[in-house]
Every structure is written in C-alpha cells, then in structure tokens.
Design a protein around this motif. Structure first.
Motif, PDB file in Angstrom:
ATOM      1  N   ILE A  42       0.842  -0.952  -0.018  1.00  0.00           N
ATOM      2  CA  ILE A  42       0.015  -0.057   0.052  1.00  0.00           C
ATOM      3  C   ILE A  42       0.786   1.371  -0.036  1.00  0.00           C
ATOM      4  O   ILE A  42       0.835   2.209  -0.745  1.00  0.00           O
ATOM      5  CB  ILE A  42      -0.977   0.028   1.121  1.00  0.00           C
ATOM      6  N   ARG A  43       1.907   1.103   0.982  1.00  0.00           N
ATOM      7  CA  ARG A  43       2.687   2.311   0.974  1.00  0.00           C
ATOM      8  C   ARG A  43       3.387   2.923  -0.340  1.00  0.00           C
ATOM      9  O   ARG A  43       3.563   3.761  -0.829  1.00  0.00           O
ATOM     10  CB  ARG A  43       3.823   2.113   2.039  1.00  0.00           C
ATOM     11  N   VAL A  99      -6.519  -0.998  -4.202  1.00  0.00           N
ATOM     12  CA  VAL A  99      -7.686   0.227  -4.146  1.00  0.00           C
ATOM     13  C   VAL A  99      -7.379   1.301  -3.048  1.00  0.00           C
ATOM     14  O   VAL A  99      -7.213   2.272  -3.172  1.00  0.00           O
ATOM     15  CB  VAL A  99      -9.012  -0.395  -3.880  1.00  0.00           C
ATOM     16  N   ILE A 100      -6.719   0.815  -1.832  1.00  0.00           N
ATOM     17  CA  ILE A 100      -6.414   1.693  -1.061  1.00  0.00           C
ATOM     18  C   ILE A 100      -5.200   2.626  -1.248  1.00  0.00           C
ATOM     19  O   ILE A 100      -5.284   3.803  -1.046  1.00  0.00           O
ATOM     20  CB  ILE A 100      -5.978   0.786   0.489  1.00  0.00           C
ATOM     21  N   GLY A 101      -4.329   2.046  -1.984  1.00  0.00           N
ATOM     22  CA  GLY A 101      -3.034   2.671  -2.562  1.00  0.00           C
ATOM     23  C   GLY A 101      -3.411   3.723  -3.229  1.00  0.00           C
ATOM     24  O   GLY A 101      -3.168   5.013  -3.069  1.00  0.00           O
ATOM     25  N   TYR A 102      -4.139   3.537  -4.366  1.00  0.00           N
ATOM     26  CA  TYR A 102      -4.624   4.475  -5.467  1.00  0.00           C
ATOM     27  C   TYR A 102      -5.984   5.080  -4.990  1.00  0.00           C
ATOM     28  O   TYR A 102      -5.430   6.683  -5.349  1.00  0.00           O
ATOM     29  CB  TYR A 102      -5.165   3.615  -6.653  1.00  0.00           C
ATOM     30  N   VAL A 103      -6.614   4.923  -4.323  1.00  0.00           N
ATOM     31  CA  VAL A 103      -7.892   5.749  -4.035  1.00  0.00           C
ATOM     32  C   VAL A 103      -7.626   6.641  -2.662  1.00  0.00           C
ATOM     33  O   VAL A 103      -7.682   7.736  -2.699  1.00  0.00           O
ATOM     34  CB  VAL A 103      -8.873   4.967  -3.419  1.00  0.00           C
ATOM     35  N   GLY A 104      -6.349   5.998  -1.937  1.00  0.00           N
ATOM     36  CA  GLY A 104      -6.056   6.951  -0.902  1.00  0.00           C
ATOM     37  C   GLY A 104      -5.155   8.091  -1.317  1.00  0.00           C
ATOM     38  O   GLY A 104      -5.250   9.304  -0.758  1.00  0.00           O
ATOM     39  N   ALA A 105      -4.310   7.731  -2.349  1.00  0.00           N
ATOM     40  CA  ALA A 105      -3.460   8.877  -2.731  1.00  0.00           C
ATOM     41  C   ALA A 105      -4.309   9.817  -3.692  1.00  0.00           C
ATOM     42  O   ALA A 105      -4.270  11.168  -3.440  1.00  0.00           O
ATOM     43  CB  ALA A 105      -2.417   8.259  -3.742  1.00  0.00           C
ATOM     44  N   ALA A 106      -5.352   9.355  -4.458  1.00  0.00           N
ATOM     45  CA  ALA A 106      -6.254  10.321  -5.137  1.00  0.00           C
ATOM     46  C   ALA A 106      -7.073  11.301  -4.007  1.00  0.00           C
ATOM     47  O   ALA A 106      -7.015  12.458  -4.295  1.00  0.00           O
ATOM     48  CB  ALA A 106      -7.165   9.652  -5.832  1.00  0.00           C
TER      49      ALA A 106
END
Length: 253
Positions: A6-7, A103-110
């Motif tokens: 995720i990171r 999803v957490i990685g991409y959506v969290g960054a967005a």
C-alpha cells in the motif's frame, strides 16, 4: 494486510503529483480563484444575501465541491489508467498484493490530493471572501467522504476507459453539468416549484446542500438525506470495484 505494498503505491502516486504540481495543484487553485474574483468579489458585492449569507460566501461550498469532484475523479482515473495503458498492470495483478490493498493505495493517494487541494482552495477563498464554518467537524466529514467516494468513482472510470478521451468523458459531460445545475451558484429554492422537484433527482444537489449546511447552517434538503446519499454512492462504488476485481472485467482482457 500488506502495508509495504500500500505504501509503495501511495508514495508513487503522491510523487507523481509533486512532479506535476503545476497541473495537479496550482492550476485548479488558480481556476477556482478566478471564480471567487468574478462571482465573489465583483458580482457578489452587487447581489443581495441568500438565506442570510452573502452571495460571495454562499458559493464557496459549491465551488469547492466542483473542484473536489473533478479532481478526485481525474486523479484516481489517471492513476489506474496509466498502468493499463503501459501494460504494467499485469505486474501489479501478479504482485503479492490483494485488490483491497491496490484500491487503498490508489484511492488513498487520489483522496489525499483532493483534500490537499480543498484546504488550499479554502485558504485562497479567505483572501477574497469572508466566511465562517458553523460545523467544522461535519465540514471535514463531508470533505473526506466526498474525496474518498469520488476517488473510488474515478478509479472505476480509469478501469473502464479504453483511451485517454474516455477519462474526461464522464467528468466533462456528466459530473460538471450536474454540479452547475446542483445549486453550486444558487439555492434550488430560488427555482420554480416544478424545477425544484426535477432538481431533486440530481445527486450532486445533496452533496452541495450538505456541505453548505456545514458552513452556514442552511440547506436545500435535509442533512440526513445528504449523508445517506453520499454513503449510498460510496457503497455502490465499493460494490462495483469488488465486482470488477472478482470478474477481471477490463483487467484481464
């Protein structure tokens, strides 16, 4: 939960933002500032109050929501589309990370980019229009919920899109018109009764109304309904993402 995976995704996406800070941050803030100058400082000073709120202050939640929706969708859709376009998405799918972590990685960054942009717009608005936030906690809740929900929606668009043109199709042809017609610049109570009823079928009305309530304590629709609508859309987006990864639609073709 693979925290390292995720990171890695999150840091890669955030690094891309700061490499293109002019397009990602400066341009949306500048564009929204022009709205504040024209509609807030220039035209707003010549218009009366709306429900006890000056016009310049009244449009701040709508303008912020307009930028937040567009940027959340664009950031998330472009972030996941690029691996598809470059063919590196197969490496991502074969890596030891689950779809939840992807999803957490991409959506969290967005969502993080959108929240950063929202804070900068609020600070910029203060330079042109005085405003108060009646319910700071609920304002933050609406801000975070909207950023996460529409980043998820953008993630789905990025998976669905077959070319770069499709990335902008829904934001420009659907989301932006719905935002302009959803009370960003006016209260729907100013419309004739028939059009008030028609406008209630626009889901963006509930987002803007709830967000405006958090600022000034005034709303076009019940705040509870606004929260229910955004939570319902969030659940629908989560279900759509689960189905896409379960079936491999637009991923393994």
């Amino acid at each position: 939960m693979n925290i390292h995976g995720i990171r890695a995704i999150y840091r890669f996406e955030m690094a891309r933002t700061f490499r293109t800070i002019t397009q990602s941050i400066a341009s949306p803030v500048l564009s929204t500032s022009l709205y504040f100058v024209v509609f807030g400082a220039a035209i707003g000073s010549r218009m009366g109050d709306i429900e006890g709120v000056s016009y310049g202050a009244f449009i701040i939640p709508g303008l912020l929501m307009l930028s937040l929706l567009n940027e959340s969708i664009s950031n998330a859709s472009f972030g996941i589309y690029m691996p598809k376009w470059a063919g590196t998405i197969y490496e991502l799918l074969s890596a030891p990370v689950s779809y939840v972590e992807v999803v957490i990685g991409y959506v969290g960054a967005a969502a993080t980019k959108s929240l950063l942009l929202g804070v900068l717009i609020l600070i910029t608005a203060r330079l042109f229009v005085p405003y108060e936030i009646a319910h700071p906690f609920w304002m933050l809740c609406f801000l975070v919920l909207t950023a996460v929900t529409f980043s998820l929606f953008g993630f789905i668009i990025g998976l669905w899109a077959d070319d770069f043109q499709k990335l902008q199709l829904i934001p420009l042809m659907v989301v932006m018109p719905l935002t302009f017609l959803g009370g960003a610049f006016y209260s729907i109570k100013m419309l004739p009764p028939v059009w008030q009823t028609v406008t209630l079928f626009n889901p963006v009305v509930y987002l803007i109304s709830g967000f405006r309530w958090s600022f000034y304590g005034v709303a076009d629709v019940n705040v509870g309904v606004s929260v229910a609508v955004i939570l319902g859309f969030l659940v629908a987006c989560l279900a759509a993402v689960w189905w896409i990864f379960k079936t491999g639609w637009k991923l393994k073709a």
